[in-house]
Design a protein around this motif. Sequence first.
Motif, PDB file in Angstrom:
ATOM      1  N   TYR A   8      -4.232  -8.020 -37.589  1.00  0.00           N
ATOM      2  CA  TYR A   8      -3.527  -9.259 -37.898  1.00  0.00           C
ATOM      3  C   TYR A   8      -3.589 -10.238 -36.729  1.00  0.00           C
ATOM      4  CZ  TYR A   8      -1.519  -6.761 -41.883  1.00  0.00           C
ATOM      5  OH  TYR A   8      -1.348  -6.062 -43.039  1.00  0.00           O
ATOM      6  N   ILE A 148       3.156  -8.523 -43.736  1.00  0.00           N
ATOM      7  CA  ILE A 148       3.928  -8.028 -42.587  1.00  0.00           C
ATOM      8  C   ILE A 148       5.395  -8.461 -42.638  1.00  0.00           C
ATOM      9  CG2 ILE A 148       1.870  -8.010 -41.121  1.00  0.00           C
ATOM     10  CD1 ILE A 148       3.092 -10.468 -39.691  1.00  0.00           C
ATOM     11  N   LYS A 196       3.126  -3.831 -32.486  1.00  0.00           N
ATOM     12  CA  LYS A 196       2.177  -4.114 -33.556  1.00  0.00           C
ATOM     13  C   LYS A 196       0.803  -4.418 -32.987  1.00  0.00           C
ATOM     14  CE  LYS A 196       3.400  -6.288 -37.257  1.00  0.00           C
ATOM     15  NZ  LYS A 196       2.959  -5.354 -38.308  1.00  0.00           N
TER      16      LYS A 196
END
Length: 275
Positions: A8, A148, A196
């Motif tokens: 991402y 997300i 993340k």
Amino acid sequence: PHTIEIIYNGVNISIFTPKNRTTYRDTVRATYGIAPDEVLLLFVGSGFKRKGLKYVIEALSLINKSQKTKLLVVGKGTIREHQRLARKNGVLDKLIFAGVCKHIQEIYAGGDIFVFPSEYDAFGTACLEAMASGLPVIASKSSGVSEIIAQGQDGFVIHHPIDAREIYECAFHKRKKGADGLRCKTKGRNVFLRSKYRKNASGLSKRIEYSSLMQIAFNTYIKNDICWLINGISPDVLKEMFDAIHENRNCEVVRSGYYKRILRYTHDRESFYIK
């Protein structure tokens, strides 16, 4: 599917942080004439039609007049067209166009809810900036960032086709019911984002061994043995990702600098460049 890692986009969490609210909130709201007791909806993005500004304006018309609300729009787009729509819906006095703002992190500090009902968006980095700044986010399912968003914690994901009433319900009913959860857990937000992207760095490092897939991607988009560009990620996060790749895959550093770093990875006598 188990062989695919999704990497991402990222944001610089030293720039986009809930701490900005202390520094910039009052100034931003005073600049645009937002009263302390008004709920400020934020819309950030250029290309108003695709990013769903009309749905936010229609949602504004559903809000009870006793609820003090304003919508601040940041970016480039068809202003007059949307002003006409706001006038038709009786909410022109609630709509403010700010144009393009260089220091967008300051704008997030002045807001209360970030609304991004895009008809289509590969990701929607503005949503991530808003989340890192401590704002609850309302985004559409047709935007990549919806993957997300933890429903009822980071914000809400609305369905597609987009319904103005659903935006209104999320902003003023569901949000109030889950107010504690929708403070975006600001104390843990930076930790969440860092973990993340560490995971993303690890995943990118592992997947580099799939050289055949990488070669397809290179041939399709570049047609040379140069390079996979990771866009929208802060330099600090990129450095962490490249360090992980360099350490785990025995890559050669071709060029190194704060804003430019190139690694060369050789597999079966073929060279791959990661830029």
